[in-house]
Every structure is written in C-alpha cells, then in structure tokens.
Design a protein around this motif. Sequence first.
Motif, PDB file in Angstrom:
ATOM      1  N   PRO A  29       0.127  -7.185  -0.684  1.00 19.42           N
ATOM      2  CA  PRO A  29      -0.142  -6.177   0.356  1.00 19.42           C
ATOM      3  C   PRO A  29       0.505  -4.843   0.004  1.00 19.42           C
ATOM      4  CG  PRO A  29       1.488  -7.780   1.119  1.00 19.42           C
ATOM      5  CD  PRO A  29       0.926  -8.323  -0.162  1.00 19.42           C
ATOM      6  N   ILE A  30      -0.123  -3.759   0.443  1.00 19.59           N
ATOM      7  CA  ILE A  30       0.402  -2.417   0.186  1.00 19.59           C
ATOM      8  C   ILE A  30       1.046  -1.895   1.460  1.00 19.59           C
ATOM      9  CG2 ILE A  30      -0.195  -0.037  -0.431  1.00 19.59           C
ATOM     10  CD1 ILE A  30      -2.474  -1.134  -2.102  1.00 19.59           C
ATOM     11  N   ASN A  31       2.240  -1.349   1.339  1.00 23.59           N
ATOM     12  CA  ASN A  31       2.957  -0.823   2.499  1.00 23.59           C
ATOM     13  C   ASN A  31       2.099   0.173   3.267  1.00 23.59           C
ATOM     14  OD1 ASN A  31       5.102  -2.332   1.653  1.00 23.59           O
ATOM     15  ND2 ASN A  31       6.315  -0.629   0.887  1.00 23.59           N
ATOM     16  N   THR A  32       2.132   0.077   4.581  1.00 23.19           N
ATOM     17  CA  THR A  32       1.221   0.831   5.452  1.00 23.19           C
ATOM     18  C   THR A  32       1.183   2.324   5.156  1.00 23.19           C
ATOM     19  OG1 THR A  32       1.631  -0.782   7.200  1.00 23.19           O
ATOM     20  CG2 THR A  32       0.636   1.304   7.853  1.00 23.19           C
ATOM     21  N   ILE A  33       2.326   2.965   5.036  1.00 20.13           N
ATOM     22  CA  ILE A  33       2.371   4.412   4.874  1.00 20.13           C
ATOM     23  C   ILE A  33       1.700   4.867   3.572  1.00 20.13           C
ATOM     24  CG2 ILE A  33       4.617   4.541   3.691  1.00 20.13           C
ATOM     25  CD1 ILE A  33       5.231   6.986   5.434  1.00 20.13           C
ATOM     26  N   TYR A  34       1.627   3.965   2.600  1.00 18.85           N
ATOM     27  CA  TYR A  34       1.049   4.315   1.306  1.00 18.85           C
ATOM     28  C   TYR A  34      -0.407   3.859   1.154  1.00 18.85           C
ATOM     29  CZ  TYR A  34       5.908   5.110  -0.096  1.00 18.85           C
ATOM     30  OH  TYR A  34       7.193   5.569  -0.186  1.00 18.85           O
ATOM     31  N   ARG A  35      -0.863   2.990   2.038  1.00 20.36           N
ATOM     32  CA  ARG A  35      -2.209   2.419   1.867  1.00 20.36           C
ATOM     33  C   ARG A  35      -3.290   3.493   1.896  1.00 20.36           C
ATOM     34  NH1 ARG A  35      -2.552  -1.093   6.109  1.00 20.36           N
ATOM     35  NH2 ARG A  35      -1.166  -2.497   4.974  1.00 20.36           N
ATOM     36  N   ARG A  36      -3.133   4.450   2.800  1.00 25.00           N
ATOM     37  CA  ARG A  36      -4.124   5.527   2.900  1.00 25.00           C
ATOM     38  C   ARG A  36      -4.145   6.366   1.625  1.00 25.00           C
ATOM     39  NH1 ARG A  36      -4.431  10.248   7.603  1.00 25.00           N
ATOM     40  NH2 ARG A  36      -6.226  11.343   6.727  1.00 25.00           N
ATOM     41  N   VAL A  37      -2.965   6.635   1.075  1.00 30.18           N
ATOM     42  CA  VAL A  37      -2.870   7.401  -0.177  1.00 30.18           C
ATOM     43  C   VAL A  37      -3.633   6.693  -1.288  1.00 30.18           C
ATOM     44  CG1 VAL A  37      -1.291   8.146  -2.009  1.00 30.18           C
ATOM     45  CG2 VAL A  37      -0.667   8.485   0.384  1.00 30.18           C
ATOM     46  N   VAL A  38      -3.395   5.402  -1.429  1.00 31.26           N
ATOM     47  CA  VAL A  38      -4.028   4.616  -2.486  1.00 31.26           C
ATOM     48  C   VAL A  38      -5.546   4.583  -2.305  1.00 31.26           C
ATOM     49  CG1 VAL A  38      -4.263   2.307  -3.470  1.00 31.26           C
ATOM     50  CG2 VAL A  38      -1.980   3.200  -2.935  1.00 31.26           C
TER      51      VAL A  38
END
Length: 235
Positions: free
Chosen positions: A21-30
């Motif tokens: 899983p990708i940390n929430t704050i970074y998911r949008r960036v990715v």
Amino acid sequence: MNNVRTVSDTKRTFYNRHTRPINTIYRRVVEELMVEMHLLSVNADFSYDPIYALGVVTTFDRFMQGYLPEQDKESIFNALCQAIEEDPQRYRQDAHRLQALAQSCASKDLIGWLSQTTPTDRDADLAEQLVRIANNPNFKYSRLFAIGLFSLLELSDPELVKDEKQRTEALKSVASGLHLSNDKLTKDLDLYRSNLDKMAQALVVMADMLSADRKKREQRLQQSTTKVTPPSINE
C-alpha cells in the motif's frame, strides 16, 4: 484493431509491480505522475529524451521526500516506469548524467547550451537532443520536460532560480532557443514550485500530527503502567 494501452492498463500493471500500500498523502502524487507519463507515452508526437527523464526523476524524488518506509520508494519508481513499458534504470542514469553536468558548469554556459546560442562538447547526446528539439515543429512539450529544464538551472545555480528577474530571463532565453512557449513554460514551473511548497507544508502538518499522536500514546502507556500504592491497613 486498437492496441493502445489505456490508463487502466497502466494502473493495473503498476499495482501488480508494486503490491504494498502507498501512504495516503503520497498516493495522489504517484497516480497523477503515472497518468501524466502514460498520456505522454501513448502520444504519437512524444519522444523520450534525457531532459524529460530528469523531469520525471526530479518530480518523483522531490514529491516523495519523507516517504516511509524509505525502501519502498525504489519499488514505486520502478513500477511507475515499468507500467508504461520503460526501463527505470535508463531514466535514473540519464537523470544522474545531466545532474552531474549541470553541477559542474556555470549557469551562463548552461543557459547558452539550452538556448542554442553556444554549442556544447560536454555531452554529445544532450547537444544532439537539443538540436532535434529546437528543429522539431511537432515536439511534444510537457510539464515534466519543463521541470527537467528547471532542474538543470537549479543544479547549476540555485541562487539564479530564486531570483525572479534572473529566472525569468533565463527561462525566456531557453524557451526562445528551443522554440517553446515561454508563457506555458513559466506557468508550468510556477505551478510546480507552488505545489512543492504545498507538499512541504502538508508534510509539516503530518509530522506534527504524528508527533502529537505519539505523545498521547506515550502518556496513556505511562498512566497504565503507573503503580498505585494501596492505603496501609494501619492507617
């Protein structure tokens, strides 16, 4: 028959490659970076070049600062490139080569090379790419390419890009030499710098929240382990 990959295909490949899983704050960036790279990769006018690669690497590294666990960052980057059927090592190697070049030369020389006013013999591949870009009326400009250009200037002279007048003049010269829209270049880079500031602020807020939460947990733990002395029967 249409065999062009879709955004869904790219996302599926990415999450098959990077399964954690990708940390929430970074998911949008990715995901935004993934979609941007995908749309370029399926565009008929798009052609890979090392400046674009530097833009991709810089964007990823800058916006993923502070990501935990740290070791997951390489897996995420590799999956991003592999999802659009590209080699992540190629991106890293080209980016590192240009980073080293920019750090070793004066900003005046770099601006001359980028604006096509002075030739460079420091990097034959870069020189060839710049000529090709300047002479290609169908060159597919992108925000990531703009970030690559900005990164070169920033690495060569950090103070230059902080000075609005010098930065504006440098970008105008580069845009003219490469036959790019100066307005588009400037707007994209203003947004990039603004988003970096917002991300930095968000990370500060997140760090404060985590610190406050940790202190609360420590206080609760301390309270639960504090022994209460029972009253003496002789009192």
